[in-house]
Each structure stands twice: as C-alpha cells, then as structure tokens.
Design a protein around this motif. Structure first.
Motif, PDB file in Angstrom:
ATOM      1  N   ARG A  46      32.976  38.331  47.796  1.00 16.51           N
ATOM      2  CA  ARG A  46      31.726  38.886  48.358  1.00 16.51           C
ATOM      3  C   ARG A  46      31.444  40.332  48.589  1.00 16.51           C
ATOM      4  NH1 ARG A  46      27.358  36.187  48.509  1.00 16.51           N
ATOM      5  NH2 ARG A  46      26.859  36.959  50.431  1.00 16.51           N
ATOM      6  N   ARG A  47      32.512  41.174  48.710  1.00 13.65           N
ATOM      7  CA  ARG A  47      32.626  42.552  48.866  1.00 13.65           C
ATOM      8  C   ARG A  47      32.011  43.337  47.471  1.00 13.65           C
ATOM      9  NH1 ARG A  47      38.143  44.510  50.216  1.00 13.65           N
ATOM     10  NH2 ARG A  47      36.986  46.333  50.265  1.00 13.65           N
ATOM     11  N   LEU A  48      31.407  44.470  47.708  1.00 13.55           N
ATOM     12  CA  LEU A  48      31.077  45.059  46.731  1.00 13.55           C
ATOM     13  C   LEU A  48      32.067  46.233  46.333  1.00 13.55           C
ATOM     14  CD1 LEU A  48      29.024  46.118  44.382  1.00 13.55           C
ATOM     15  CD2 LEU A  48      27.981  47.423  46.262  1.00 13.55           C
ATOM     16  N   THR A  49      32.875  46.011  45.157  1.00 13.22           N
ATOM     17  CA  THR A  49      33.992  46.920  44.809  1.00 13.22           C
ATOM     18  C   THR A  49      33.992  47.024  43.338  1.00 13.22           C
ATOM     19  OG1 THR A  49      35.497  44.904  44.465  1.00 13.22           O
ATOM     20  CG2 THR A  49      35.523  46.279  46.679  1.00 13.22           C
ATOM     21  N   ARG A  50      34.556  48.363  42.766  1.00 13.51           N
ATOM     22  CA  ARG A  50      34.695  48.556  41.346  1.00 13.51           C
ATOM     23  C   ARG A  50      35.585  47.397  40.926  1.00 13.51           C
ATOM     24  NH1 ARG A  50      36.535  53.581  40.076  1.00 13.51           N
ATOM     25  NH2 ARG A  50      37.256  53.714  42.348  1.00 13.51           N
ATOM     26  N   ASP A  51      35.227  46.792  39.738  1.00 14.54           N
ATOM     27  CA  ASP A  51      36.291  45.928  39.179  1.00 14.54           C
ATOM     28  C   ASP A  51      37.049  46.472  38.006  1.00 14.54           C
ATOM     29  OD1 ASP A  51      37.488  43.788  38.018  1.00 14.54           O
ATOM     30  OD2 ASP A  51      35.719  42.590  37.450  1.00 14.54           O
ATOM     31  N   THR A  52      38.622  46.776  38.483  1.00 15.20           N
ATOM     32  CA  THR A  52      39.422  47.435  37.671  1.00 15.20           C
ATOM     33  C   THR A  52      39.866  46.705  36.486  1.00 15.20           C
ATOM     34  OG1 THR A  52      41.087  46.989  39.223  1.00 15.20           O
ATOM     35  CG2 THR A  52      39.893  49.274  39.796  1.00 15.20           C
ATOM     36  N   GLN A  53      39.758  45.562  36.484  1.00 10.59           N
ATOM     37  CA  GLN A  53      40.259  44.714  35.528  1.00 10.59           C
ATOM     38  C   GLN A  53      39.319  44.602  34.402  1.00 10.59           C
ATOM     39  OE1 GLN A  53      41.093  40.972  37.371  1.00 10.59           O
ATOM     40  NE2 GLN A  53      43.120  41.324  38.270  1.00 10.59           N
ATOM     41  N   HIS A  54      38.102  44.691  34.549  1.00  3.18           N
ATOM     42  CA  HIS A  54      36.860  44.531  33.493  1.00  3.18           C
ATOM     43  C   HIS A  54      36.356  45.696  33.116  1.00  3.18           C
ATOM     44  CE1 HIS A  54      37.803  40.205  34.950  1.00  3.18           C
ATOM     45  NE2 HIS A  54      38.060  40.143  33.759  1.00  3.18           N
ATOM     46  N   LYS A  55      36.714  46.891  33.677  1.00  2.00           N
ATOM     47  CA  LYS A  55      36.005  48.111  33.723  1.00  2.00           C
ATOM     48  C   LYS A  55      36.024  48.596  31.989  1.00  2.00           C
ATOM     49  CE  LYS A  55      39.523  51.471  34.323  1.00  2.00           C
ATOM     50  NZ  LYS A  55      40.024  52.522  35.080  1.00  2.00           N
ATOM     51  N   VAL A  56      34.798  49.358  31.867  1.00  5.16           N
ATOM     52  CA  VAL A  56      34.913  50.039  30.474  1.00  5.16           C
ATOM     53  C   VAL A  56      34.921  51.519  30.874  1.00  5.16           C
ATOM     54  CG1 VAL A  56      33.056  50.588  28.645  1.00  5.16           C
ATOM     55  CG2 VAL A  56      33.429  48.107  29.535  1.00  5.16           C
ATOM     56  N   ILE A  57      34.142  51.858  31.926  1.00  6.97           N
ATOM     57  CA  ILE A  57      34.432  53.442  32.235  1.00  6.97           C
ATOM     58  C   ILE A  57      34.929  53.350  33.605  1.00  6.97           C
ATOM     59  CG2 ILE A  57      32.944  55.364  32.840  1.00  6.97           C
ATOM     60  CD1 ILE A  57      30.762  54.705  30.642  1.00  6.97           C
ATOM     61  N   ALA A  58      34.154  52.941  34.749  1.00  6.49           N
ATOM     62  CA  ALA A  58      34.808  53.034  35.897  1.00  6.49           C
ATOM     63  C   ALA A  58      34.695  51.650  36.357  1.00  6.49           C
ATOM     64  CB  ALA A  58      33.798  53.921  36.729  1.00  6.49           C
ATOM     65  N   GLY A  59      33.990  50.705  36.112  1.00  6.64           N
ATOM     66  CA  GLY A  59      33.972  49.269  36.821  1.00  6.64           C
ATOM     67  C   GLY A  59      32.895  49.268  37.628  1.00  6.64           C
ATOM     68  N   CYS A  65      29.650  48.693  36.820  1.00  6.63           N
ATOM     69  CA  CYS A  65      28.594  47.557  36.361  1.00  6.63           C
ATOM     70  C   CYS A  65      29.323  46.100  36.453  1.00  6.63           C
ATOM     71  CB  CYS A  65      28.258  47.677  34.877  1.00  6.63           C
ATOM     72  SG  CYS A  65      27.116  49.083  34.638  1.00  6.63           S
ATOM     73  N   ALA A  66      30.632  46.229  36.406  1.00  3.49           N
ATOM     74  CA  ALA A  66      31.741  44.897  36.499  1.00  3.49           C
ATOM     75  C   ALA A  66      31.357  44.497  37.868  1.00  3.49           C
ATOM     76  CB  ALA A  66      32.804  45.234  35.962  1.00  3.49           C
ATOM     77  N   GLY A  67      31.695  45.579  38.881  1.00  2.00           N
ATOM     78  CA  GLY A  67      31.744  45.201  40.284  1.00  2.00           C
ATOM     79  C   GLY A  67      30.454  44.705  40.704  1.00  2.00           C
ATOM     80  N   LEU A  68      29.248  45.372  40.251  1.00  6.27           N
ATOM     81  CA  LEU A  68      27.970  44.915  40.501  1.00  6.27           C
ATOM     82  C   LEU A  68      27.702  43.522  39.792  1.00  6.27           C
ATOM     83  CD1 LEU A  68      25.837  48.191  40.172  1.00  6.27           C
ATOM     84  CD2 LEU A  68      26.271  46.904  42.018  1.00  6.27           C
ATOM     85  N   ALA A  69      27.989  43.366  38.887  1.00 13.67           N
ATOM     86  CA  ALA A  69      27.821  41.909  37.915  1.00 13.67           C
ATOM     87  C   ALA A  69      28.579  40.832  38.925  1.00 13.67           C
ATOM     88  CB  ALA A  69      28.089  41.968  36.884  1.00 13.67           C
ATOM     89  N   ARG A  70      29.707  41.067  39.325  1.00 14.97           N
ATOM     90  CA  ARG A  70      30.516  40.143  39.949  1.00 14.97           C
ATOM     91  C   ARG A  70      30.013  39.754  41.479  1.00 14.97           C
ATOM     92  NH1 ARG A  70      36.159  42.038  40.952  1.00 14.97           N
ATOM     93  NH2 ARG A  70      34.774  43.382  42.328  1.00 14.97           N
ATOM     94  N   ARG A  71      29.525  40.885  41.882  1.00 16.21           N
ATOM     95  CA  ARG A  71      28.891  40.843  43.330  1.00 16.21           C
ATOM     96  C   ARG A  71      27.387  39.904  43.352  1.00 16.21           C
ATOM     97  NH1 ARG A  71      26.723  39.598  47.543  1.00 16.21           N
ATOM     98  NH2 ARG A  71      26.866  40.786  49.438  1.00 16.21           N
ATOM     99  N   LEU A  72      26.682  40.167  42.189  1.00 18.83           N
ATOM    100  CA  LEU A  72      25.589  39.587  42.054  1.00 18.83           C
ATOM    101  C   LEU A  72      25.401  38.372  41.314  1.00 18.83           C
ATOM    102  CD1 LEU A  72      23.387  42.899  41.296  1.00 18.83           C
ATOM    103  CD2 LEU A  72      23.561  41.615  43.565  1.00 18.83           C
ATOM    104  N   GLY A  73      26.393  37.724  40.732  1.00 19.86           N
ATOM    105  CA  GLY A  73      26.613  36.663  40.090  1.00 19.86           C
ATOM    106  C   GLY A  73      25.970  36.832  38.530  1.00 19.86           C
ATOM    107  N   LEU A  74      26.127  37.883  38.026  1.00 17.14           N
ATOM    108  CA  LEU A  74      25.465  38.214  36.754  1.00 17.14           C
ATOM    109  C   LEU A  74      26.472  38.416  35.579  1.00 17.14           C
ATOM    110  CD1 LEU A  74      22.687  40.723  37.946  1.00 17.14           C
ATOM    111  CD2 LEU A  74      22.563  38.286  37.303  1.00 17.14           C
ATOM    112  N   SER A  75      26.059  38.477  34.222  1.00 20.06           N
ATOM    113  CA  SER A  75      27.178  38.623  33.195  1.00 20.06           C
ATOM    114  C   SER A  75      27.414  40.169  33.265  1.00 20.06           C
ATOM    115  CB  SER A  75      26.488  38.339  32.004  1.00 20.06           C
ATOM    116  OG  SER A  75      27.342  38.939  30.914  1.00 20.06           O
ATOM    117  N   ARG A  76      28.627  40.350  33.051  1.00 18.58           N
ATOM    118  CA  ARG A  76      29.048  41.878  32.983  1.00 18.58           C
ATOM    119  C   ARG A  76      28.496  42.579  31.759  1.00 18.58           C
ATOM    120  NH1 ARG A  76      34.288  39.476  33.955  1.00 18.58           N
ATOM    121  NH2 ARG A  76      34.584  39.780  31.682  1.00 18.58           N
TER     122      ARG A  76
END
Length: 67
Positions: free
Chosen positions: A7-20, A22-33
């Motif tokens: 539920r926390r808004l964090t940068r996703d370091t496992q699935h990052k392309v540049i900084a993570g 978009c991946a962190g926002l997608a995980r938080r919002l339940g969207l596709s990375r």
C-alpha cells in the motif's frame, strides 16, 4: 503505524527500467507496469511537465527495500 508494503508508494527496484517510478506507481494503483510506462511515453508528446514530474517523483519516492 505504517502501511503494508503493497500500500506504500515506493520506487520498485526489482522491476525498474530507469528509476522504478512507473513500476512503483503501477504497483500502488494496481495497474500494469508496461501500460503505465507506455502511457507516460505517449504523454511526453503533449505539452506539460512530464519529465519534471518524473524527476521529482524519483527524488521524493523512497526506494523499495524488498529484494
């Protein structure tokens, strides 16, 4: 009291392309990375502060410490 990691808004370091961001926002919002990344790239052709917002989120969002 802290929110669960999903539920926390964090940068996703496992699935990052540049900084993570978009991946962190997608995980938080339940969207596709990749869908959110595509939406960001497409939005870059429109006028606005997209790059500034990305860099600001890169600085403000904490790293995800899950590994």
């Amino acid at each position: 009291m802290t929110a669960p990691a999903s539920r926390r808004l964090t940068r996703d370091t496992q699935h990052k392309v540049i900084a993570g961001v978009c991946a962190g926002l997608a995980r938080r919002l339940g969207l596709s990375r990749n869908g959110l990344r595509l939406a960001f790239v497409v939005s870059c052709v429109l006028p606005g502060p997209q790059f500034i917002a990305y860099v600001a989120l890169w600085v403000v969002m904490p790293r995800d410490d899950r590994r």
